[in-house]
Design a protein around this motif. Structure first.
Motif, PDB file in Angstrom:
ATOM      1  N   LYS A   2       0.833  -1.202   0.000  1.00 46.32           N
ATOM      2  CA  LYS A   2       0.000   0.000   0.000  1.00 46.32           C
ATOM      3  C   LYS A   2       0.865   1.249   0.000  1.00 46.32           C
ATOM      4  CE  LYS A   2      -3.691   2.288   2.557  1.00 46.32           C
ATOM      5  NZ  LYS A   2      -4.583   2.230   3.743  1.00 46.32           N
ATOM      6  N   THR A   3       1.991   1.204   0.770  1.00 43.17           N
ATOM      7  CA  THR A   3       2.885   2.350   0.822  1.00 43.17           C
ATOM      8  C   THR A   3       3.547   2.592  -0.526  1.00 43.17           C
ATOM      9  OG1 THR A   3       3.337   1.919   3.156  1.00 43.17           O
ATOM     10  CG2 THR A   3       4.881   3.333   1.994  1.00 43.17           C
ATOM     11  N   LEU A   4       4.002   1.508  -1.176  1.00 46.11           N
ATOM     12  CA  LEU A   4       4.633   1.638  -2.487  1.00 46.11           C
ATOM     13  C   LEU A   4       3.656   2.221  -3.499  1.00 46.11           C
ATOM     14  CD1 LEU A   4       6.616  -1.735  -2.693  1.00 46.11           C
ATOM     15  CD2 LEU A   4       7.530   0.554  -2.238  1.00 46.11           C
ATOM     16  N   LYS A   5       2.398   1.784  -3.449  1.00 44.42           N
ATOM     17  CA  LYS A   5       1.391   2.303  -4.363  1.00 44.42           C
ATOM     18  C   LYS A   5       1.102   3.772  -4.063  1.00 44.42           C
ATOM     19  CE  LYS A   5      -3.306   1.429  -6.040  1.00 44.42           C
ATOM     20  NZ  LYS A   5      -4.510   0.575  -5.902  1.00 44.42           N
ATOM     21  N   TYR A   6       1.116   4.118  -2.765  1.00 44.42           N
ATOM     22  CA  TYR A   6       0.810   5.490  -2.352  1.00 44.42           C
ATOM     23  C   TYR A   6       1.852   6.464  -2.891  1.00 44.42           C
ATOM     24  CZ  TYR A   6      -0.666   9.254   0.781  1.00 44.42           C
ATOM     25  OH  TYR A   6      -1.112  10.446   1.289  1.00 44.42           O
ATOM     26  N   TYR A   7       3.128   6.027  -2.905  1.00 44.02           N
ATOM     27  CA  TYR A   7       4.221   6.901  -3.345  1.00 44.02           C
ATOM     28  C   TYR A   7       4.716   6.551  -4.741  1.00 44.02           C
ATOM     29  CZ  TYR A   7       4.434   8.498   1.490  1.00 44.02           C
ATOM     30  OH  TYR A   7       4.131   9.041   2.711  1.00 44.02           O
ATOM     31  N   SER A   8       3.921   5.857  -5.509  1.00 43.03           N
ATOM     32  CA  SER A   8       4.336   5.471  -6.857  1.00 43.03           C
ATOM     33  C   SER A   8       4.573   6.687  -7.746  1.00 43.03           C
ATOM     34  CB  SER A   8       3.281   4.557  -7.487  1.00 43.03           C
ATOM     35  OG  SER A   8       2.021   5.213  -7.559  1.00 43.03           O
ATOM     36  N   GLY A   9       3.794   7.754  -7.530  1.00 40.41           N
ATOM     37  CA  GLY A   9       3.976   8.970  -8.318  1.00 40.41           C
ATOM     38  C   GLY A   9       5.335   9.590  -8.099  1.00 40.41           C
ATOM     39  N   SER A  10       5.777   9.638  -6.839  1.00 37.64           N
ATOM     40  CA  SER A  10       7.098  10.189  -6.530  1.00 37.64           C
ATOM     41  C   SER A  10       8.200   9.337  -7.142  1.00 37.64           C
ATOM     42  CB  SER A  10       7.284  10.266  -5.010  1.00 37.64           C
ATOM     43  OG  SER A  10       6.342  11.137  -4.434  1.00 37.64           O
ATOM     44  N   PHE A  11       8.019   8.014  -7.074  1.00 31.79           N
ATOM     45  CA  PHE A  11       9.024   7.105  -7.637  1.00 31.79           C
ATOM     46  C   PHE A  11       9.140   7.287  -9.147  1.00 31.79           C
ATOM     47  CE2 PHE A  11      10.059   2.959  -9.538  1.00 31.79           C
ATOM     48  CZ  PHE A  11      11.324   2.762  -8.987  1.00 31.79           C
ATOM     49  N   CYS A  15      12.406   8.600 -11.298  1.00 32.68           N
ATOM     50  CA  CYS A  15      12.967   7.838 -12.423  1.00 32.68           C
ATOM     51  C   CYS A  15      13.028   8.700 -13.682  1.00 32.68           C
ATOM     52  CB  CYS A  15      12.139   6.587 -12.675  1.00 32.68           C
ATOM     53  SG  CYS A  15      12.257   5.336 -11.383  1.00 32.68           S
ATOM     54  N   PHE A  16      11.981   9.505 -13.893  1.00 34.99           N
ATOM     55  CA  PHE A  16      11.950  10.380 -15.065  1.00 34.99           C
ATOM     56  C   PHE A  16      13.067  11.417 -14.993  1.00 34.99           C
ATOM     57  CE2 PHE A  16      10.426  14.384 -16.977  1.00 34.99           C
ATOM     58  CZ  PHE A  16      10.350  13.982 -18.302  1.00 34.99           C
ATOM     59  N   LEU A  17      13.258  12.019 -13.819  1.00 37.22           N
ATOM     60  CA  LEU A  17      14.306  13.025 -13.664  1.00 37.22           C
ATOM     61  C   LEU A  17      15.698  12.415 -13.844  1.00 37.22           C
ATOM     62  CD1 LEU A  17      12.897  15.037 -10.608  1.00 37.22           C
ATOM     63  CD2 LEU A  17      12.903  15.715 -13.016  1.00 37.22           C
ATOM     64  N   LEU A  18      15.891  11.211 -13.314  1.00 43.77           N
ATOM     65  CA  LEU A  18      17.178  10.536 -13.504  1.00 43.77           C
ATOM     66  C   LEU A  18      17.417  10.212 -14.972  1.00 43.77           C
ATOM     67  CD1 LEU A  18      17.226   8.102 -10.430  1.00 43.77           C
ATOM     68  CD2 LEU A  18      18.612  10.160 -10.762  1.00 43.77           C
ATOM     69  N   PHE A  19      16.357   9.839 -15.680  1.00 45.68           N
ATOM     70  CA  PHE A  19      16.476   9.553 -17.116  1.00 45.68           C
ATOM     71  C   PHE A  19      16.879  10.814 -17.882  1.00 45.68           C
ATOM     72  CE2 PHE A  19      14.421   9.472 -21.329  1.00 45.68           C
ATOM     73  CZ  PHE A  19      15.089   8.390 -21.888  1.00 45.68           C
ATOM     74  N   ILE A  20      16.222  11.928 -17.560  1.00 47.71           N
ATOM     75  CA  ILE A  20      16.564  13.205 -18.206  1.00 47.71           C
ATOM     76  C   ILE A  20      17.998  13.590 -17.889  1.00 47.71           C
ATOM     77  CG2 ILE A  20      16.037  15.674 -18.275  1.00 47.71           C
ATOM     78  CD1 ILE A  20      13.998  13.936 -19.713  1.00 47.71           C
ATOM     79  N   TRP A  21      18.403  13.397 -16.634  1.00 47.14           N
ATOM     80  CA  TRP A  21      19.779  13.685 -16.229  1.00 47.14           C
ATOM     81  C   TRP A  21      20.759  12.820 -17.033  1.00 47.14           C
ATOM     82  CZ3 TRP A  21      21.640  13.267 -10.420  1.00 47.14           C
ATOM     83  CH2 TRP A  21      22.988  13.630 -10.352  1.00 47.14           C
ATOM     84  N   GLN A  22      20.459  11.536 -17.151  1.00 44.79           N
ATOM     85  CA  GLN A  22      21.338  10.610 -17.875  1.00 44.79           C
ATOM     86  C   GLN A  22      21.509  11.051 -19.331  1.00 44.79           C
ATOM     87  OE1 GLN A  22      22.902   7.874 -16.547  1.00 44.79           O
ATOM     88  NE2 GLN A  22      23.854   7.308 -18.489  1.00 44.79           N
ATOM     89  N   ILE A  23      20.390  11.340 -19.991  1.00 41.49           N
ATOM     90  CA  ILE A  23      20.442  11.739 -21.401  1.00 41.49           C
ATOM     91  C   ILE A  23      21.152  13.085 -21.550  1.00 41.49           C
ATOM     92  CG2 ILE A  23      19.067  12.332 -23.421  1.00 41.49           C
ATOM     93  CD1 ILE A  23      19.056   9.368 -22.693  1.00 41.49           C
ATOM     94  N   GLY A  24      20.816  14.034 -20.651  1.00 43.77           N
ATOM     95  CA  GLY A  24      21.422  15.363 -20.752  1.00 43.77           C
ATOM     96  C   GLY A  24      22.917  15.330 -20.508  1.00 43.77           C
ATOM     97  N   ALA A  25      23.355  14.566 -19.512  1.00 41.93           N
ATOM     98  CA  ALA A  25      24.783  14.490 -19.202  1.00 41.93           C
ATOM     99  C   ALA A  25      25.561  13.807 -20.319  1.00 41.93           C
ATOM    100  CB  ALA A  25      24.988  13.741 -17.888  1.00 41.93           C
TER     101      ALA A  25
END
Length: 250
Positions: A2-11, A15-25
């Motif tokens: 339930k906790t993982l589902k509750y914070y799935s948006g943050s996760f 992941c999206f920000l890390l992906f953008i960072w990876q591509i940008g770097a």
């Protein structure tokens, strides 16, 4: 689950920000300035032993010592100010004024006073964490219901009984709110102290890597500092949930 589902948006956002960072770097292609998340992960694995078994414990000791001192004296001062108008008028303005002084400017002075010992970092941590604990606890004690206090008095309750049965329960939610702020700030305080003068610690190691122009090495201890702050926050949250079962947590 339930906790993982509750914070799935943050996760997913992370992941999206890390992906953008990876591509940008990778597009920037100057890893000595901006390493990719994968570079940082590789560096963390390479430095795992020295970070976890040498520098992480040093920073953790500073954080725990600083928090212990801030909780002891912060709660004590809050209780004193709640019971004494003279104490409130004397110390509350000083507590407020202490936050107007840039801590990073005082840290080198503490290094001069205490050398590279643990206490120069502990003092910086205390100065940062003392304020939220003291003020939040004091505000909580002041929020005690006057009607309930009057009811206890009419039933013959002593001041000590009123304090433990009315004021402390009323102040606990405020105390934990301040403590959750303080534990995250304690990591920042420890890192600042180590950055300006230390022989060990995650902040010290990050500065050392910067002098070697190892950008991934600079980020590796910063990640551990972040994980330390998150871990301490979750521990305080767990203790809060256990201590305040009478509150309606959703």
């Amino acid at each position: 689950m339930k906790t993982l589902k509750y914070y799935s948006g943050s996760f997913l956002l992370l992941c999206f920000l890390l992906f953008i960072w990876q591509i940008g770097a990778e597009s920037y292609n100057k890893k000595f300035i901006l390493p990719t998340p994968m570079d940082i992960a590789v560096k963390m694995s390479e430095l795992n032993d020295v970070l976890l078994f040498v520098h992480f414990p040093a920073t953790l000791n500073v954080v725990l010592f600083g928090l212990a001192i801030s909780i002891t004296f912060g709660v004590g001062l809050a209780v004193w100010m709640n019971h004494s108008t003279i104490a409130e008028r004397t110390f509350f303005p000083i507590v407020i004024a202490s936050q107007t002084i840039p801590i990073i400017a005082l840290a080198p002075i503490f290094v001069l006073w205490f050398d590279y010992s643990i206490w120069s970092k502990v003092v910086v941590t205390v100065l940062i964490t003392f304020f939220p604990i003291t003020v939040s606890t004091y505000d909580g004690l002041r929020q005690s219901s006057k009607e309930i206090i009057d009811l206890f008095k009419t039933m013959g309750a002593t001041n000590q009984q009123i304090f433990f049965k009315v004021q402390i329960p009323a102040a606990l939610p405020y105390f934990f709110s301040g403590l959750k702020v303080a534990v995250t700030l304690s990591v920042i305080g420890a890192a600042i102290g180590e950055w300006l003068g230390a022989n060990a610690g995650l902040g010290y190691f990050s500065r050392r890597m910067m002098t070697q122009f190892d950008s991934a090495g600079v980020f590796a201890p910063i990640v551990w500092l972040s994980l330390l702050g998150i871990g301490l926050f979750l521990i305080v949250k767990l203790i809060e949930n256990i201590s305040l079962k009478w509150r309606n947590y959703e």
